[in-house]
Design a protein around this motif. Structure first.
Motif, PDB file in Angstrom:
ATOM      1  N   PHE A  35       0.942  -1.210   0.229  1.00 38.64           N
ATOM      2  CA  PHE A  35       0.006  -0.179  -0.176  1.00 38.64           C
ATOM      3  C   PHE A  35       0.877   1.264   0.168  1.00 38.64           C
ATOM      4  CE2 PHE A  35      -2.803  -3.209   1.368  1.00 38.64           C
ATOM      5  CZ  PHE A  35      -3.934  -2.957   1.166  1.00 38.64           C
ATOM      6  N   VAL A  36       0.461   2.302  -0.754  1.00 34.57           N
ATOM      7  CA  VAL A  36       1.233   3.531  -0.729  1.00 34.57           C
ATOM      8  C   VAL A  36       0.227   4.547  -0.754  1.00 34.57           C
ATOM      9  CG1 VAL A  36       2.690   5.008  -2.542  1.00 34.57           C
ATOM     10  CG2 VAL A  36       2.757   2.461  -2.563  1.00 34.57           C
ATOM     11  N   ARG A  37       0.775   5.620   0.234  1.00 33.49           N
ATOM     12  CA  ARG A  37       0.208   6.763   0.346  1.00 33.49           C
ATOM     13  C   ARG A  37       0.979   8.074  -0.041  1.00 33.49           C
ATOM     14  NH1 ARG A  37      -0.991   8.328   6.202  1.00 33.49           N
ATOM     15  NH2 ARG A  37       0.660   9.554   5.596  1.00 33.49           N
ATOM     16  N   ILE A  38       0.524   8.997  -1.143  1.00 36.23           N
ATOM     17  CA  ILE A  38       1.387   9.989  -1.387  1.00 36.23           C
ATOM     18  C   ILE A  38       0.726  11.342  -1.080  1.00 36.23           C
ATOM     19  CG2 ILE A  38       2.070  11.442  -3.553  1.00 36.23           C
ATOM     20  CD1 ILE A  38       2.390   9.067  -5.102  1.00 36.23           C
ATOM     21  N   ASP A  39       1.598  11.978  -0.173  1.00 32.49           N
ATOM     22  CA  ASP A  39       1.108  13.235   0.451  1.00 32.49           C
ATOM     23  C   ASP A  39       1.743  14.486  -0.361  1.00 32.49           C
ATOM     24  OD1 ASP A  39       0.024  11.769   2.460  1.00 32.49           O
ATOM     25  OD2 ASP A  39       1.686  11.739   3.558  1.00 32.49           O
ATOM     26  N   THR A  40       0.752  15.466  -0.291  1.00 28.43           N
ATOM     27  CA  THR A  40       1.381  16.601  -1.168  1.00 28.43           C
ATOM     28  C   THR A  40       1.331  17.861  -0.324  1.00 28.43           C
ATOM     29  OG1 THR A  40      -1.039  17.231  -1.655  1.00 28.43           O
ATOM     30  CG2 THR A  40       0.083  15.740  -3.192  1.00 28.43           C
ATOM     31  N   ASP A  41       1.742  18.948  -0.704  1.00 27.19           N
ATOM     32  CA  ASP A  41       1.936  20.239  -0.033  1.00 27.19           C
ATOM     33  C   ASP A  41       0.617  20.896  -0.002  1.00 27.19           C
ATOM     34  OD1 ASP A  41       1.774  20.929  -2.683  1.00 27.19           O
ATOM     35  OD2 ASP A  41       3.793  22.264  -2.425  1.00 27.19           O
ATOM     36  N   ALA A  42      -0.287  20.532  -0.686  1.00 23.21           N
ATOM     37  CA  ALA A  42      -1.660  21.073  -0.693  1.00 23.21           C
ATOM     38  C   ALA A  42      -2.735  20.509   0.243  1.00 23.21           C
ATOM     39  CB  ALA A  42      -2.460  20.820  -2.122  1.00 23.21           C
ATOM     40  N   GLY A  43      -2.130  19.425   0.885  1.00 22.11           N
ATOM     41  CA  GLY A  43      -2.835  18.852   2.071  1.00 22.11           C
ATOM     42  C   GLY A  43      -3.756  17.573   1.487  1.00 22.11           C
ATOM     43  N   LEU A  44      -3.534  17.510   0.219  1.00 20.97           N
ATOM     44  CA  LEU A  44      -4.185  16.231  -0.384  1.00 20.97           C
ATOM     45  C   LEU A  44      -3.373  15.109  -0.450  1.00 20.97           C
ATOM     46  CD1 LEU A  44      -6.004  17.743  -3.352  1.00 20.97           C
ATOM     47  CD2 LEU A  44      -6.954  17.239  -1.555  1.00 20.97           C
ATOM     48  N   SER A  45      -4.032  13.808  -0.131  1.00 24.85           N
ATOM     49  CA  SER A  45      -3.197  12.683  -0.049  1.00 24.85           C
ATOM     50  C   SER A  45      -3.904  11.611  -1.171  1.00 24.85           C
ATOM     51  CB  SER A  45      -3.119  11.810   1.060  1.00 24.85           C
ATOM     52  OG  SER A  45      -2.318  12.770   2.053  1.00 24.85           O
ATOM     53  N   GLY A  46      -3.222  10.761  -1.616  1.00 26.63           N
ATOM     54  CA  GLY A  46      -3.659   9.721  -2.569  1.00 26.63           C
ATOM     55  C   GLY A  46      -3.312   8.403  -2.383  1.00 26.63           C
ATOM     56  N   TRP A  47      -3.919   7.167  -2.487  1.00 24.34           N
ATOM     57  CA  TRP A  47      -3.847   6.076  -2.030  1.00 24.34           C
ATOM     58  C   TRP A  47      -3.590   5.146  -3.422  1.00 24.34           C
ATOM     59  CZ3 TRP A  47      -2.554   3.877   2.432  1.00 24.34           C
ATOM     60  CH2 TRP A  47      -2.865   4.531   3.645  1.00 24.34           C
ATOM     61  N   GLY A  48      -2.684   4.052  -3.415  1.00 27.94           N
ATOM     62  CA  GLY A  48      -2.425   3.156  -4.290  1.00 27.94           C
ATOM     63  C   GLY A  48      -2.059   1.730  -3.667  1.00 27.94           C
ATOM     64  N   GLU A  49      -2.306   0.610  -4.435  1.00 30.58           N
ATOM     65  CA  GLU A  49      -2.000  -0.627  -3.994  1.00 30.58           C
ATOM     66  C   GLU A  49      -1.404  -1.324  -5.316  1.00 30.58           C
ATOM     67  OE1 GLU A  49      -4.086  -4.575  -1.842  1.00 30.58           O
ATOM     68  OE2 GLU A  49      -5.353  -2.976  -2.602  1.00 30.58           O
ATOM     69  N   GLY A  50      -0.223  -2.146  -4.967  1.00 24.49           N
ATOM     70  CA  GLY A  50       0.355  -3.165  -5.935  1.00 24.49           C
ATOM     71  C   GLY A  50       0.504  -4.542  -5.215  1.00 24.49           C
TER      72      GLY A  50
END
Length: 368
Positions: A35-50
């Motif tokens: 599982f991967v979570r990418i965090d941004t400087d805009a306060g938004l995060s996104g999830w991915g899974e491989g």
């Protein structure tokens, strides 16, 4: 908007029961998911899974994803996650090949893009509405009676399309198995006989020219050339899967007339960005497509259902849901689930699924 942090978790996904494919020569009992979570400087995060389907099904394995992300992370930090094509070019430059490594990163970026755009992924992929997607069961190799019993159980849960695992070096056994399954089907059921590369061309031609079936035959042989050879000598429609790793492979399959349809799996081809390119090509040449992922929780399944839902109905076949086979559910109550034979993608912005960090535990790596 810039990527400021990439968090990575390893999570084991045990199957509810052992699963065999390729005529019983490959056995699986648990999956290694990342599982991967990418965090941004805009306060938004996104999830991915491989999540590769074990380490013997394709040239992919769970630890390889995490090692690859360690290589990719320096090239991704500071980039705009919404610039999907640029992100993919950066990954391909930093790590040529290894497409399965990149899928979770690409998925997380799409999740962020959807949230930033205030649109669900099915809309970003071209869908007008969140169309329900038919789902198909996956029937492990076993005796004729065992496989038919599994099909009947799946039918009771709403499945009308099944993928039954056959294949091996005994043509008479496969002919008998296919004939028994076909005789046991209801009028509204179809079966794709998935060989998982287990036949030689001679065996494939012998079996398929001695059976009648209402569905498809999937990946009869190891290579694209072998499958194309078989396709010219049998009457059943051929579906290709494991031999297609890139857009170029799909183009070559079309040039050879090797199939009437393909399976489009984001984790195999490098992510949703490249899967969408292949999907659009398939639509343009008139293929029918199963759009699903290699494995994983309802998070990975939901990403594929977004893409499937946005695909024209005449090109869209049923999608498999891996989470149906899992003993645990790390995203309980979320995402696209089987409801009487159909799954509907969420309409919340982005992917519409987020992993439970407390359930996942501590990350195995954080890049910032």
């Amino acid at each position: 908007m810039k990527i400021i942090r990439i968090c990575v978790w390893r999570f084991d996904l045990p199957l509810t029961k052992p699963y065999w494919l390729s005529g019983g020569r490959l056995k699986f009992e648990a999956l290694d998911s990342t599982f991967v979570r990418i965090d941004t400087d805009a306060g938004l995060s996104g999830w991915g899974e491989g999540c590769p389907w074990g380490n013997t099904y394709l040239p992919a394995h769970g630890p390889g994803i995490r090692a690859g992300i360690a290589t990719l992370a320096p090239a991704l930090l500071g980039r705009d996650p919404c610039a999907l094509e640029a992100v993919n070019r950066a990954m391909d430059t930093a790590l040529p090949g290894h497409p399965y490594v990149k899928s979770a990163i690409d998925m997380a970026c799409w999740d962020i893009f959807g949230k930033a755009s205030n649109m669900p992924l099915w809309r970003l992929f071209g869908g007008e509405t969140a169309d329900p997607v038919a789902v198909n069961s996956s029937i492990s190799t076993g005796s004729n009676e065992e496989m038919i019993a599994l099909i009947r159980d799946a039918y009771a849960e709403g499945y009308r399309t099944h993928s039954a695992k056959v294949g091996g070096s005994d043509p008479a056994r496969d002919i008998a198995r296919i004939e028994a399954i076909e005789a046991a089907l209801e009028h509204d059921e179809t079966v794709t006989y998935d060989v998982n590369r287990a036949w030689t061309p001679a065996v494939a031609i012998q079996v398929l020219n001695n059976v009648g079936l209402r569905g498809w035959v999937e990946q009869p042989c190891q290579t694209l050339a072998q499958c194309a050879h078989v396709a010219r000598r049998v009457r059943q429609p051929i579906m290709l899967d494991e031999c297609l790793h890139s857009f170029e492979d799909h183009l070559e399959a079309w040039k050879l007339g090797a199939c009437e349809g393909v399976k489009v799996k984001p984790n195999r081809v490098g992510g949703l960005t490249k899967a969408r390119q292949i999907r659009d090509f398939g639509v343009s040449v008139g293929w029918q497509m199963h759009i699903e992922d290699l494995g994983g929780s309802a998070l990975a399944d939901t990403a594929a259902i977004h893409l499937a839902s946005s695909t024209p109905a005449e090109n869209r076949l049923a999608s498999w849901l891996c989470h149906h086979h899992l003993a645990i559910d790390p995203v309980a109550g979320q995402g696209a689930r089987n409801s009487d034979g159909f799954a509907v993608p969420p309409s919340a912005p982005g992917l519409g699924v987020a992993a439970d960090v407390e359930r996942l535990g501590d990350p195995v790596a954080i890049y910032s």
